[in-house]
Motif scaffolding. Structure first.
Motif, PDB file in Angstrom:
ATOM      1  N   GLN A 197      97.216  75.435  40.821  1.00 40.77           N
ATOM      2  CA  GLN A 197      97.336  74.430  41.719  1.00 40.77           C
ATOM      3  C   GLN A 197      96.486  74.503  42.985  1.00 40.77           C
ATOM      4  O   GLN A 197      95.793  73.386  43.412  1.00 40.77           O
ATOM      5  CB  GLN A 197      98.827  74.308  42.291  1.00 40.77           C
ATOM      6  CG  GLN A 197     100.011  73.942  41.368  1.00 40.77           C
ATOM      7  CD  GLN A 197     101.319  74.194  41.882  1.00 40.77           C
ATOM      8  OE1 GLN A 197     101.233  74.825  42.782  1.00 40.77           O
ATOM      9  NE2 GLN A 197     102.285  73.740  41.192  1.00 40.77           N
ATOM     10  N   THR A 198      96.235  75.612  43.278  1.00 45.32           N
ATOM     11  CA  THR A 198      95.206  76.054  44.311  1.00 45.32           C
ATOM     12  C   THR A 198      93.624  75.414  44.044  1.00 45.32           C
ATOM     13  O   THR A 198      92.798  74.769  44.808  1.00 45.32           O
ATOM     14  CB  THR A 198      94.982  77.609  44.578  1.00 45.32           C
ATOM     15  OG1 THR A 198      96.268  77.850  45.044  1.00 45.32           O
ATOM     16  CG2 THR A 198      93.903  77.586  45.819  1.00 45.32           C
ATOM     17  N   LEU A 199      93.444  75.522  42.725  1.00 47.37           N
ATOM     18  CA  LEU A 199      92.237  75.236  42.043  1.00 47.37           C
ATOM     19  C   LEU A 199      92.245  73.672  42.073  1.00 47.37           C
ATOM     20  O   LEU A 199      90.893  73.000  42.411  1.00 47.37           O
ATOM     21  CB  LEU A 199      91.811  75.610  40.699  1.00 47.37           C
ATOM     22  CG  LEU A 199      91.654  77.462  40.781  1.00 47.37           C
ATOM     23  CD1 LEU A 199      91.546  77.840  39.360  1.00 47.37           C
ATOM     24  CD2 LEU A 199      90.409  77.690  41.793  1.00 47.37           C
ATOM     25  N   GLU A 200      93.104  72.895  41.761  1.00 52.92           N
ATOM     26  CA  GLU A 200      93.285  71.561  41.929  1.00 52.92           C
ATOM     27  C   GLU A 200      93.048  71.105  43.193  1.00 52.92           C
ATOM     28  O   GLU A 200      92.025  70.192  43.618  1.00 52.92           O
ATOM     29  CB  GLU A 200      94.563  71.074  41.263  1.00 52.92           C
ATOM     30  CG  GLU A 200      94.758  71.097  39.876  1.00 52.92           C
ATOM     31  CD  GLU A 200      96.366  70.470  39.550  1.00 52.92           C
ATOM     32  OE1 GLU A 200      96.185  69.319  39.598  1.00 52.92           O
ATOM     33  OE2 GLU A 200      97.243  71.139  39.166  1.00 52.92           O
ATOM     34  N   ILE A 201      93.380  71.761  44.144  1.00 57.37           N
ATOM     35  CA  ILE A 201      93.404  71.109  45.755  1.00 57.37           C
ATOM     36  C   ILE A 201      91.897  71.609  46.144  1.00 57.37           C
ATOM     37  O   ILE A 201      91.399  70.676  46.713  1.00 57.37           O
ATOM     38  CB  ILE A 201      94.343  72.173  46.483  1.00 57.37           C
ATOM     39  CG1 ILE A 201      95.622  71.544  46.268  1.00 57.37           C
ATOM     40  CG2 ILE A 201      94.147  71.802  48.179  1.00 57.37           C
ATOM     41  CD1 ILE A 201      96.930  72.646  46.975  1.00 57.37           C
ATOM     42  N   SER A 220     106.615  71.204  43.664  1.00 58.79           N
ATOM     43  CA  SER A 220     106.269  72.250  44.713  1.00 58.79           C
ATOM     44  C   SER A 220     105.397  71.451  45.392  1.00 58.79           C
ATOM     45  O   SER A 220     105.122  70.274  45.629  1.00 58.79           O
ATOM     46  CB  SER A 220     105.512  73.475  44.125  1.00 58.79           C
ATOM     47  OG  SER A 220     104.167  73.266  43.736  1.00 58.79           O
ATOM     48  N   ASP A 221     104.796  72.175  46.796  1.00 57.19           N
ATOM     49  CA  ASP A 221     103.881  71.651  47.684  1.00 57.19           C
ATOM     50  C   ASP A 221     102.907  71.072  47.241  1.00 57.19           C
ATOM     51  O   ASP A 221     102.189  70.273  48.076  1.00 57.19           O
ATOM     52  CB  ASP A 221     103.981  72.397  48.600  1.00 57.19           C
ATOM     53  CG  ASP A 221     103.299  73.900  48.444  1.00 57.19           C
ATOM     54  OD1 ASP A 221     103.049  73.825  47.243  1.00 57.19           O
ATOM     55  OD2 ASP A 221     102.265  74.275  49.287  1.00 57.19           O
ATOM     56  N   ALA A 222     102.338  71.489  46.262  1.00 60.17           N
ATOM     57  CA  ALA A 222     100.833  71.021  45.650  1.00 60.17           C
ATOM     58  C   ALA A 222     100.963  69.564  45.432  1.00 60.17           C
ATOM     59  O   ALA A 222      99.896  68.897  45.903  1.00 60.17           O
ATOM     60  CB  ALA A 222     100.195  71.764  44.554  1.00 60.17           C
ATOM     61  N   ALA A 223     101.856  69.033  44.651  1.00 59.84           N
ATOM     62  CA  ALA A 223     101.818  67.536  44.293  1.00 59.84           C
ATOM     63  C   ALA A 223     101.686  66.758  45.420  1.00 59.84           C
ATOM     64  O   ALA A 223     100.940  65.922  45.523  1.00 59.84           O
ATOM     65  CB  ALA A 223     103.187  67.322  43.439  1.00 59.84           C
ATOM     66  N   ALA A 224     102.609  66.944  46.329  1.00 60.72           N
ATOM     67  CA  ALA A 224     102.588  66.262  47.475  1.00 60.72           C
ATOM     68  C   ALA A 224     101.190  66.240  48.425  1.00 60.72           C
ATOM     69  O   ALA A 224     100.761  65.188  48.968  1.00 60.72           O
ATOM     70  CB  ALA A 224     103.964  66.458  48.492  1.00 60.72           C
TER      71      ALA A 224
END
Length: 208
Positions: free
Chosen positions: A79-83, A138-142
């Protein structure tokens, strides 16, 4: 040689370390719930659920709590890498772009290591990772949705907020694992993650 975690050895272990690990395991579970992953545990978080890792050298055992941490951190790092990928498309501040490029390099390496350790730990750890797919929650999608919707003038500020929140969760998970884990190499990785994510959060706070 990995520590003997048989029932006989655990019975002889002083109560203090056992209680500290139990408390930290509970904290790890609490962080798991706060990230929005409320499904069944990825693996038995008890240190007794030990899986030998082939050719693991002096630290060849991954316990349930170790596998749980690795599975959660693999998903979190993805998810971090997506962000970061989206951030590199949207960020304009040179300092922020330099920081998130460094985050990408560090976490790409960590992700490869954690996937390898889970693979080496065998089918039970792989199944644990599959049960803890964090995609879609989780927080990543939002956070990703916020970053995509941000006006160009707000993109840097929103990115710093989204990534800081996300990395704070990683630091909390790593801090719990450093106390709860049984594999020394996984605990050392957790300590490095806690230090790096904390430093990143402090840097982003200075850039905001």
């Amino acid at each position: 040689m990995a520590a003997d975690l048989s029932p006989r050895t655990r019975a002889a272990e002083p109560a203090g370390p056992r209680l500290r690990r139990a408390s930290a395991a509970a904290l790890l579970g609490g962080v798991l719930a706060l990230t929005g992953c409320g499904g069944p545990p990825a693996a038995d978080p008890s240190p007794s659920a030990a899986v030998p890792v082939p050719d693991g050298g002096a630290d060849a055992t991954v316990s349930g709590i170790d596998a749980l941490f690795l599975a959660m951190m693999v998903a979190h790092t993805e998810q971090t890498l997506e962000i970061v990928r989206l951030g590199l498309d949207r960020a304009t501040d040179t300092r922020i772009r330099t920081l998130i490029a460094a985050v990408r390099a560090t976490e790409t390496d960590e992700l490869a290591t954690m996937r390898e350790w889970l693979r080496d730990a065998g089918p039970s750890a792989a199944a644990a990772a599959a049960r803890h797919d964090h995609s879609g929650h989780s927080d990543a999608a939002a956070g990703l949705a916020r970053l995509r919707a941000a006006a160009p003038a707000d993109a840097d500020r929103v990115l710093l907020d989204v990534l800081s929140r996300h990395q704070r969760t990683a630091a909390d998970l790593a801090r719990a694992q450093a106390t709860a884990g049984t594999s020394e190499r996984v605990r050392e990785l957790a300590r490095r993650i806690e230090r790096s994510r904390t430093a990143e959060i402090e840097l982003m706070g200075q850039m905001g």
